[in-house]
Design a protein around this motif. Structure first.
Motif, PDB file in Angstrom:
ATOM      1  N   GLN A 307       0.847  -1.195   0.000  1.00  0.00           N
ATOM      2  CA  GLN A 307       0.000   0.000   0.000  1.00  0.00           C
ATOM      3  C   GLN A 307       0.878   1.240   0.000  1.00  0.00           C
ATOM      4  N   ALA A 308       0.552   2.192  -0.878  1.00  0.00           N
ATOM      5  CA  ALA A 308       1.300   3.439  -0.937  1.00  0.00           C
ATOM      6  C   ALA A 308       1.302   4.101   0.441  1.00  0.00           C
ATOM      7  N   PRO A 309       2.461   4.584   0.924  1.00  0.00           N
ATOM      8  CA  PRO A 309       2.533   5.140   2.280  1.00  0.00           C
ATOM      9  C   PRO A 309       1.498   6.224   2.561  1.00  0.00           C
ATOM     10  N   GLN A 310       1.285   7.146   1.621  1.00  0.00           N
ATOM     11  CA  GLN A 310       0.305   8.209   1.823  1.00  0.00           C
ATOM     12  C   GLN A 310      -1.100   7.626   1.974  1.00  0.00           C
ATOM     13  N   ASN A 311      -1.395   6.630   1.166  1.00  0.00           N
ATOM     14  CA  ASN A 311      -2.693   5.979   1.237  1.00  0.00           C
ATOM     15  C   ASN A 311      -2.866   5.290   2.585  1.00  0.00           C
ATOM     16  N   THR A 345       1.517   3.414  -7.189  1.00  0.00           N
ATOM     17  CA  THR A 345       2.626   4.365  -7.126  1.00  0.00           C
ATOM     18  C   THR A 345       3.022   4.572  -5.679  1.00  0.00           C
ATOM     19  N   GLY A 346       4.206   4.083  -5.310  1.00  0.00           N
ATOM     20  CA  GLY A 346       4.689   4.205  -3.950  1.00  0.00           C
ATOM     21  C   GLY A 346       5.644   5.371  -3.789  1.00  0.00           C
ATOM     22  N   THR A 351       5.022   3.796 -11.618  1.00  0.00           N
ATOM     23  CA  THR A 351       4.051   2.733 -11.381  1.00  0.00           C
ATOM     24  C   THR A 351       4.762   1.397 -11.228  1.00  0.00           C
ATOM     25  N   THR A 352       4.460   0.707 -10.152  1.00  0.00           N
ATOM     26  CA  THR A 352       5.068  -0.595  -9.873  1.00  0.00           C
ATOM     27  C   THR A 352       3.994  -1.659  -9.910  1.00  0.00           C
ATOM     28  N   ASN A 364      -3.882  -1.772  -7.908  1.00  0.00           N
ATOM     29  CA  ASN A 364      -4.109  -0.436  -8.437  1.00  0.00           C
ATOM     30  C   ASN A 364      -5.109   0.351  -7.597  1.00  0.00           C
ATOM     31  N   ARG A 365      -6.072  -0.363  -7.002  1.00  0.00           N
ATOM     32  CA  ARG A 365      -7.116   0.275  -6.213  1.00  0.00           C
ATOM     33  C   ARG A 365      -7.290  -0.471  -4.882  1.00  0.00           C
ATOM     34  N   VAL A 366      -7.710   0.272  -3.865  1.00  0.00           N
ATOM     35  CA  VAL A 366      -7.962  -0.280  -2.534  1.00  0.00           C
ATOM     36  C   VAL A 366      -9.334   0.215  -2.081  1.00  0.00           C
TER      37      VAL A 366
END
Length: 444
Positions: A307-311, A345-346, A351-352, A364-366
């Protein structure tokens, strides 16, 4: 000669009829003799090799299990069943009238260490020809040297049979005694309150290695569908109330999940290292602080996604805190969280698609769905068109807005994107209304 021939045929037919009648009477007697509780007193099996035993409740198959009668066997009477490794006790006869509640007495054998075991049920649904095993309730841990009682709510009118499976503890042995089954009770809710799957199994996940990308895992703290191919959960479902919160500290013991099937790759505490993505909890650590064991269970990697850190640290954390705020004011919450798509995008930028040498898919989505109810009983029946249900769907991006309210959607939209059937245990008339709504309530 013809008359003799005809008399002979009639005599032979009468003999066949008498044989058939006697067999039917014996079978009816055998069915009528099926009795509970099953005490394991009437059968004998002295070795662990797989074999069948005729007992008071019918024929059972014992796999890596036997009928024990030593001083070290915990029992009420002279005998009890003893299971080791990942052994099983399988009832081979269907209970035609269905079942209400199952109770099982259990204990450790001798001075062995504790072990976990589960009750599974198979309904005989001849209309669809679809017989499959389904886990009933949570995993039970046998740790006492005296017999204790575990209770399971089945409550089905369909013909059903049962299986007890030892699932942890290795060579440590457990005793099973007094397996009792009550009849169907129409006053008991079909979907037990506070069960992690009370609102439904979104993908009809099953605990079957032949379903590796929709593999059901049920833990005392949450339930999930796991994908071996993605090495992440597809969704995780859990119930939250005041009883889940306590003084246990955050354990931070990220680790592989030992209950994954043998031969499957197990994501470990280092698999996300240097990837630019957090080890993002599905069931949050802070939702499970009643005991150290509960909190520790949230750090199994089968409960994580990249999970992207900001997310994770802002948007998602804000929403988690908001849902927890309800339990201090007389509410309980059912939650389902999942992910879909490929590529996030982390903090490393760009994009990873995968991490851990291509073994873990980056979604891509959570998304998450929260069903908020006043504390009470018969939860499924209390959900109505007026029940507040919050659904959000966020990009797995480090440039995400920290306010979760900007990402509210309908449950229908998440279902369309994922192919899941959320809240499937609700009446269809209720689903049609609540799943089409987009929440517009407060966000703090």
């Amino acid at each position: 000669m013809l008359q003799l021939y005809m008399r002979g045929r009639r005599a032979f037919a009468l003999l066949l009829f008498l044989i058939w009648s006697a067999s039917a009477t014996l079978l009816a007697g055998a069915a009528a003799a099926q009795t509970f509780p099953e005490t394991f007193e009437s059968g004998s099996k002295g070795g662990y090799a797989t074999g069948s035993v005729e007992l008071g409740s019918g024929t059972w198959t014992l796999d890596d299990a036997l009928i024990g009668s030593t001083d070290s066997d915990k029992k009420e009477g002279e005998k009890s069943a003893r299971i080791r490794n990942t052994g099983k006790l399988t009832m081979n006869t269907f209970l035609e009238g269905g079942a209400g509640t199952v109770t099982v007495r259990h204990a450790i054998y001798g001075n062995d260490a504790g072990s976990g075991w589960e009750l599974w049920a198979m309904a005989n649904n001849s209309a669809c020809g679809c017989e499959k095993w389904t886990k009933v309730g949570a995993t039970v841990i046998s740790s006492s040297s005296t017999l204790e009682t575990a209770t399971f709510t089945v409550n089905t009118t369909a013909p059903v049979r049962f299986e007890l499976r030892k699932v942890s503890g290795g060579t440590a042995r457990i005793n099973i005694d007094d397996f009792a089954v009550s009849g169907y009770d129409p006053t008991v809710p079909q979907h037990p309150d506070n069960d992690h799957l009370a609102l439904g199994n979104p993908s009809n996940a099953v605990t079957d290695v032949n379903s590796p990308n929709n593999y059901l895992m049920r833990k005392p703290q949450y339930a999930l569908s796991y994908s071996r191919e993605r090495a992440t959960p597809n969704w995780v479902s859990w119930h939250l109330d005041a009883g889940d919160r306590g003084s246990a500290s955050r354990q931070d013991d990220f680790r592989e999940d030992p209950t994954l099937p043998a031969g499957w790759y197990r994501v470990n505490e280092n698999s996300y290292r240097g990837s630019g993505f957090d080890r993002g909890h599905n069931t949050p650590s802070a939702d499970r602080t009643a005991t150290v064991a509960d909190n520790s269970a949230t750090f199994l990697m089968t409960n994580m996604i990249p999970q992207a850190p900001q997310n994770n640290q802002q948007t998602w954390n804000n929403f988690e805190q908001y849902t927890r705020s309800f339990i201090n004011s007389g509410y309980e919450v059912y939650l389902i969280m999942g992910n879909y798509g490929v590529g996030g995008t982390g903090s490393n930028g760009g994009t990873t698609s995968t991490i851990d040498q291509g073994r873990v898919t980056v979604p891509n989505r959570v998304w998450k769905v929260a069903v908020i109810l006043p504390v009470g009983d018969n939860d499924v029946s209390r959900i109505s068109a007026e029940t507040r249900i919050i659904a959000i769907d966020t990009p797995n991006s480090n440039s995400i807005n920290s306010g979760w309210g900007a990402y509210r959607v309908s449950v229908d939209e998440i279902e369309e994107a994922t192919g899941l059937d959320l809240l499937s245990n609700l009446p269809e008339s209720v689903q049609a209304v609540v799943e089409a709504k987009v929440d517009n309530g407060p966000t703090n």
